[in-house]
Scaffold this active site. Structure first.
Site, short mmCIF file in Angstrom:
data_model
loop_
_atom_site.label_atom_id
_atom_site.label_comp_id
_atom_site.label_asym_id
_atom_site.label_seq_id
_atom_site.Cartn_x
_atom_site.Cartn_y
_atom_site.Cartn_z
N HIS A 1 0.75 -1.26 -0.14
CA HIS A 1 -0.01 0.00 -0.04
C HIS A 1 0.75 1.23 0.01
CE1 HIS A 1 -3.76 -2.23 1.38
NE2 HIS A 1 -3.61 -2.30 -0.01
N CYS B 1 3.38 -12.08 3.73
CA CYS B 1 3.91 -11.93 5.02
C CYS B 1 3.89 -13.31 5.87
CB CYS B 1 3.64 -10.66 5.64
SG CYS B 1 4.74 -10.52 7.13
N CYS C 1 1.77 -7.74 14.50
CA CYS C 1 3.11 -8.16 14.18
C CYS C 1 4.17 -7.22 15.01
CB CYS C 1 3.43 -8.17 12.70
SG CYS C 1 3.88 -6.55 11.86
N GLU D 1 -6.25 -7.66 3.95
CA GLU D 1 -5.65 -8.80 4.94
C GLU D 1 -6.78 -9.52 5.64
OE1 GLU D 1 -2.73 -7.59 7.78
OE2 GLU D 1 -3.38 -9.29 9.06
FE1 F3S Z 1 4.36 -8.34 7.91
FE2 F3S Z 1 3.87 -6.60 9.90
FE3 F3S Z 1 4.91 -5.92 7.66
S1 F3S Z 1 2.50 -8.42 9.14
S2 F3S Z 1 4.11 -7.03 5.96
S3 F3S Z 1 5.74 -7.66 9.17
S4 F3S Z 1 3.63 -4.89 8.87
#
Ligand code: F3S
Length: 277
Positions: A40, A95, A189, A125
């Site tokens: 994005h 990811c 994450c 997602e």
């Molecule tokens: Fe993965 Fe977190 Fe980046 S889910 S794409 S490491 S923002």
């Protein structure tokens, strides 16, 4: 004017990995298809389009025998099924943390929990996670609606990987009175949490914050919300032409932060312009 860069900021592990794989495949094949934007950030996507990336809106538009890149946010199972039938080669840029959220969602549904996904129902997602469990889940981004659910025997909760942890916390505490049993996986994450903490810390040291990132980027939007929560003036821009000279008036120290899908070349370009103001 003093400039301070948030640490960490910009590309996360997942986006770095996805872009590297996409660039390698563009170098090898010349033309690579992606359903929707691979990440994005419109400026980075434009750079990749100039190298041969073709962004289409649906799997149906992909020609037979093409090379297809699956974006970092993952893809809906129905679209993947069509891609598998048509593609010569699929490069999976999903990811690993998004894969993890999908696996946790599947586990909770298989174990008989009512799945709640804390996130934006319109985000690719979240749609891909919901698709991975055949839509057997409820997406929630407003704890205010919890009262309408009534009592639930077993609640299983995960989060979109780029959410603010406060929202996950509010949903969990809101659901407690209604659930006999609850299982929570914090699937936000590490890269997201680190970038959110970095902007909170930076906000206390500057007169204003410039946030660089796509207007369609969920994690950049969360950084912007956090800046607003800290009551710090902030300017969210995609590129240098949005640097409003009036915004800088009376500000001596400026913080710069960028979303996880904002490339270094764009951050450096804006930093260089600001250094020479
Ligand atoms: Fe993965 Fe977190 Fe980046 S889910 S794409 S490491 S923002």
């Amino acid at each position: 004017m003093e400039l301070i860069l948030a640490n960490p900021t910009g590309f996360c592990f997942g986006v770095t990995r996805a872009i590297k794989e996409l660039e390698n495949s563009l170098d090898t094949f010349g033309k690579v298809y992606s359903i929707g934007s691979p990440i994005h950030n419109p400026q980075e996507v434009k750079r990749l389009q100039d190298k041969g990336l073709v962004v289409v809106r649906s799997a149906e538009e992909i020609p037979h025998g093409s090379v297809v890149f699956v974006r970092a946010h993952g893809e809906m199972p129905e679209a993947l099924k069509i891609v598998r039938q048509k593609a010569l080669l699929i490069i999976d840029g999903t990811c690993p943390f998004v894969h993890n959220a999908q696996e946790k969602a599947k586990f909770l549904v298989d174990e008989g929990y009512h799945l709640f996904i804390v996130g934006d129902p319109e985000h690719p997602e979240v749609k891909a996670i919901l698709g991975a469990v055949s839509n057997r889940g409820t997406v929630i981004n407003d704890p205010g609606v919890i009262n309408s659910y009534g009592s639930i025997n077993r609640c299983g909760i995960i989060s979109q990987t780029t959410q603010i942890k406060d929202l996950l916390g509010s949903v969990v505490s809101g659901l407690i009175p209604f659930c006999n049993e609850m299982r929570v996986y914090n699937t936000i994450c590490k890269a997201t949490l680190e970038r959110q903490d970095a902007i909170r810390e930076l906000a206390s040291r500057v007169d204003g914050l410039i946030i660089i990132g796509g207007k369609n980027s969920a994690n950049t939007s969360q950084l912007s919300k956090i800046a607003d929560q800290q009551n710090i003036p902030r300017l969210w821009i995609e590129d240098s032409e949005e640097l409003d000279p009036e915004w800088f008036s009376g500000k001596n120290t400026i913080g710069i932060a960028a979303g996880a899908s904002t490339p270094d070349w764009l951050i450096n370009k804006i930093k260089l312009i600001l250094e020479h103001r």
